[in-house]
Design a protein around this motif. Structure first.
Motif, PDB file in Angstrom:
ATOM      1  N   CYS A  80       0.820  -1.219   0.000  1.00  0.00           N
ATOM      2  CA  CYS A  80       0.000   0.000   0.000  1.00  0.00           C
ATOM      3  C   CYS A  80       0.852   1.266   0.000  1.00  0.00           C
ATOM      4  CB  CYS A  80      -0.921   0.021   1.228  1.00  0.00           C
ATOM      5  SG  CYS A  80      -2.319  -1.091   1.108  1.00  0.00           S
ATOM      6  N   LEU A  81       2.034   1.208   0.566  1.00  0.00           N
ATOM      7  CA  LEU A  81       2.849   2.418   0.730  1.00  0.00           C
ATOM      8  C   LEU A  81       3.215   3.100  -0.593  1.00  0.00           C
ATOM      9  CD1 LEU A  81       5.064   1.376   3.765  1.00  0.00           C
ATOM     10  CD2 LEU A  81       3.038   2.851   3.736  1.00  0.00           C
ATOM     11  N   PRO A  82       3.724   2.380  -1.605  1.00  0.00           N
ATOM     12  CA  PRO A  82       3.997   3.074  -2.872  1.00  0.00           C
ATOM     13  C   PRO A  82       2.739   3.653  -3.522  1.00  0.00           C
ATOM     14  CG  PRO A  82       5.126   0.958  -2.813  1.00  0.00           C
ATOM     15  CD  PRO A  82       4.201   0.989  -1.624  1.00  0.00           C
ATOM     16  N   ILE A  83       1.631   2.959  -3.380  1.00  0.00           N
ATOM     17  CA  ILE A  83       0.370   3.460  -3.938  1.00  0.00           C
ATOM     18  C   ILE A  83      -0.030   4.750  -3.238  1.00  0.00           C
ATOM     19  CG2 ILE A  83      -2.099   2.986  -4.192  1.00  0.00           C
ATOM     20  CD1 ILE A  83      -1.305  -0.018  -4.405  1.00  0.00           C
ATOM     21  N   LEU A  84       0.036   4.743  -1.919  1.00  0.00           N
ATOM     22  CA  LEU A  84      -0.322   5.940  -1.152  1.00  0.00           C
ATOM     23  C   LEU A  84       0.604   7.097  -1.511  1.00  0.00           C
ATOM     24  CD1 LEU A  84      -1.117   4.303   2.300  1.00  0.00           C
ATOM     25  CD2 LEU A  84      -2.735   5.113   0.570  1.00  0.00           C
ATOM     26  N   PHE A  85       1.884   6.809  -1.691  1.00  0.00           N
ATOM     27  CA  PHE A  85       2.843   7.851  -2.070  1.00  0.00           C
ATOM     28  C   PHE A  85       2.481   8.452  -3.427  1.00  0.00           C
ATOM     29  CE2 PHE A  85       6.758   9.264  -4.152  1.00  0.00           C
ATOM     30  CZ  PHE A  85       7.202  10.203  -3.229  1.00  0.00           C
ATOM     31  N   VAL A  86       2.233   7.597  -4.418  1.00  0.00           N
ATOM     32  CA  VAL A  86       1.877   8.079  -5.762  1.00  0.00           C
ATOM     33  C   VAL A  86       0.598   8.917  -5.710  1.00  0.00           C
ATOM     34  CG1 VAL A  86       1.038   7.312  -8.031  1.00  0.00           C
ATOM     35  CG2 VAL A  86       3.101   6.307  -7.053  1.00  0.00           C
ATOM     36  N   LEU A  87      -0.393   8.448  -4.948  1.00  0.00           N
ATOM     37  CA  LEU A  87      -1.653   9.185  -4.846  1.00  0.00           C
ATOM     38  C   LEU A  87      -1.447  10.551  -4.194  1.00  0.00           C
ATOM     39  CD1 LEU A  87      -3.998   6.259  -3.825  1.00  0.00           C
ATOM     40  CD2 LEU A  87      -4.170   7.616  -5.927  1.00  0.00           C
ATOM     41  N   LEU A  88      -0.688  10.588  -3.115  1.00  0.00           N
ATOM     42  CA  LEU A  88      -0.438  11.865  -2.438  1.00  0.00           C
ATOM     43  C   LEU A  88       0.345  12.826  -3.328  1.00  0.00           C
ATOM     44  CD1 LEU A  88       0.254  10.622   1.188  1.00  0.00           C
ATOM     45  CD2 LEU A  88      -1.658  12.064   0.426  1.00  0.00           C
ATOM     46  N   VAL A  89       1.329  12.303  -4.054  1.00  0.00           N
ATOM     47  CA  VAL A  89       2.089  13.151  -4.974  1.00  0.00           C
ATOM     48  C   VAL A  89       1.162  13.692  -6.060  1.00  0.00           C
ATOM     49  CG1 VAL A  89       3.894  13.155  -6.755  1.00  0.00           C
ATOM     50  CG2 VAL A  89       4.345  12.138  -4.516  1.00  0.00           C
ATOM     51  N   ALA A  90       0.319  12.829  -6.618  1.00  0.00           N
ATOM     52  CA  ALA A  90      -0.598  13.271  -7.671  1.00  0.00           C
ATOM     53  C   ALA A  90      -1.548  14.344  -7.168  1.00  0.00           C
ATOM     54  CB  ALA A  90      -1.384  12.076  -8.209  1.00  0.00           C
ATOM     55  N   LEU A  91      -2.093  14.130  -5.978  1.00  0.00           N
ATOM     56  CA  LEU A  91      -3.104  15.056  -5.460  1.00  0.00           C
ATOM     57  C   LEU A  91      -2.515  16.347  -4.888  1.00  0.00           C
ATOM     58  CD1 LEU A  91      -5.381  12.390  -3.785  1.00  0.00           C
ATOM     59  CD2 LEU A  91      -5.991  13.833  -5.739  1.00  0.00           C
ATOM     60  N   LEU A  92      -1.370  16.251  -4.239  1.00  0.00           N
ATOM     61  CA  LEU A  92      -0.833  17.414  -3.531  1.00  0.00           C
ATOM     62  C   LEU A  92       0.288  18.147  -4.260  1.00  0.00           C
ATOM     63  CD1 LEU A  92      -0.779  15.885   0.072  1.00  0.00           C
ATOM     64  CD2 LEU A  92      -2.572  17.279  -0.998  1.00  0.00           C
ATOM     65  N   VAL A  93       1.008  17.429  -5.141  1.00  0.00           N
ATOM     66  CA  VAL A  93       2.144  18.050  -5.824  1.00  0.00           C
ATOM     67  C   VAL A  93       1.831  18.313  -7.301  1.00  0.00           C
ATOM     68  CG1 VAL A  93       4.589  17.791  -6.439  1.00  0.00           C
ATOM     69  CG2 VAL A  93       3.770  16.946  -4.231  1.00  0.00           C
ATOM     70  N   VAL A  94       1.367  17.288  -8.000  1.00  0.00           N
ATOM     71  CA  VAL A  94       1.124  17.417  -9.440  1.00  0.00           C
ATOM     72  C   VAL A  94      -0.144  18.216  -9.737  1.00  0.00           C
ATOM     73  CG1 VAL A  94       0.720  16.140 -11.594  1.00  0.00           C
ATOM     74  CG2 VAL A  94       2.400  15.286  -9.937  1.00  0.00           C
ATOM     75  N   HIS A  95      -1.198  17.968  -8.963  1.00  0.00           N
ATOM     76  CA  HIS A  95      -2.485  18.634  -9.211  1.00  0.00           C
ATOM     77  C   HIS A  95      -3.009  19.363  -7.960  1.00  0.00           C
ATOM     78  CE1 HIS A  95      -2.699  16.516 -13.001  1.00  0.00           C
ATOM     79  NE2 HIS A  95      -2.498  15.376 -12.372  1.00  0.00           N
ATOM     80  N   PRO A  96      -2.238  20.270  -7.391  1.00  0.00           N
ATOM     81  CA  PRO A  96      -2.695  20.945  -6.173  1.00  0.00           C
ATOM     82  C   PRO A  96      -3.898  21.860  -6.418  1.00  0.00           C
ATOM     83  CG  PRO A  96      -0.715  22.007  -6.992  1.00  0.00           C
ATOM     84  CD  PRO A  96      -0.938  20.776  -7.841  1.00  0.00           C
ATOM     85  N   GLN A  97      -4.121  22.234  -7.667  1.00  0.00           N
ATOM     86  CA  GLN A  97      -5.234  23.123  -8.004  1.00  0.00           C
ATOM     87  C   GLN A  97      -6.570  22.391  -8.048  1.00  0.00           C
ATOM     88  OE1 GLN A  97      -3.093  21.813 -10.135  1.00  0.00           O
ATOM     89  NE2 GLN A  97      -4.193  21.237 -11.984  1.00  0.00           N
ATOM     90  N   TRP A  98      -6.553  21.066  -8.054  1.00  0.00           N
ATOM     91  CA  TRP A  98      -7.802  20.313  -8.121  1.00  0.00           C
ATOM     92  C   TRP A  98      -8.642  20.518  -6.872  1.00  0.00           C
ATOM     93  CZ3 TRP A  98      -6.427  14.689  -9.973  1.00  0.00           C
ATOM     94  CH2 TRP A  98      -6.173  14.706 -11.352  1.00  0.00           C
ATOM     95  N   SER A  99      -9.921  20.682  -7.070  1.00  0.00           N
ATOM     96  CA  SER A  99     -10.859  20.690  -5.948  1.00  0.00           C
ATOM     97  C   SER A  99     -11.049  19.238  -5.502  1.00  0.00           C
ATOM     98  CB  SER A  99     -12.204  21.280  -6.380  1.00  0.00           C
ATOM     99  OG  SER A  99     -12.840  20.400  -7.303  1.00  0.00           O
TER     100      SER A  99
END
Length: 137
Positions: A80-99
């Motif tokens: 689960c850890l790599p998945i959680l990392f990828v998801l957090l990076v996508a949501l908080l770093v790559v797409h921080p503008q997303w609602s």
């Protein structure tokens, strides 16, 4: 050892969560990256400047190998850890503008795999038959 109905239901629920979530992530995100690697190299974001190739390989690891391990219930918490990392990076770093609405798929996956991380795979997992550390990871 006698298993209560509540324990049986919990294990069936964890099995359903692992299998449905893992297969969903694999099918929607992992396999398209794996099967169309060259095209994905042009599309993948590289927020840590590791290079598109390495970033894509790491994403494939998290979105192909890790879901397979989770579905089987082998090293599920660790997977689960790599998945959680990828998801957090996508949501908080790559797409921080997303609602929240725009990122709802990612947030739901984050909730799902965090639940598996916290609860573990349950007793209906291959790891139940494995010795030592593999059983609890």
């Amino acid at each position: 050892m006698m298993v209560s109905r509540d324990e049986q239901a919990r294990d069936i629920g964890l099995l359903f969560l692992r299998v449905s979530g893992g297969l969903f992530l694999l099918w929607v995100h992992g396999l398209p990256k794996l099967l169309d690697f060259t095209a994905q190299l042009q599309l993948i974001e590289d927020p840590f400047h590791l290079g598109a190739h390495l970033t894509l390989v790491l994403a494939i690891f998290a979105e192909v190998l890790c879901p397979i391990l989770i579905v089987a219930g082998v090293l599920a918490r660790l997977a689960c850890l790599p998945i959680l990392f990828v998801l957090l990076v996508a949501l908080l770093v790559v797409h921080p503008q997303w609602s929240v609405a725009e990122g709802q798929f990612g947030w739901l996956l984050l909730i799902l795999f965090t639940t598996v991380f916290i609860a573990g795979p349950g007793r209906l997992a291959v790891s139940v038959r494995l010795p030592g550390v593999l059983r609890y990871a």
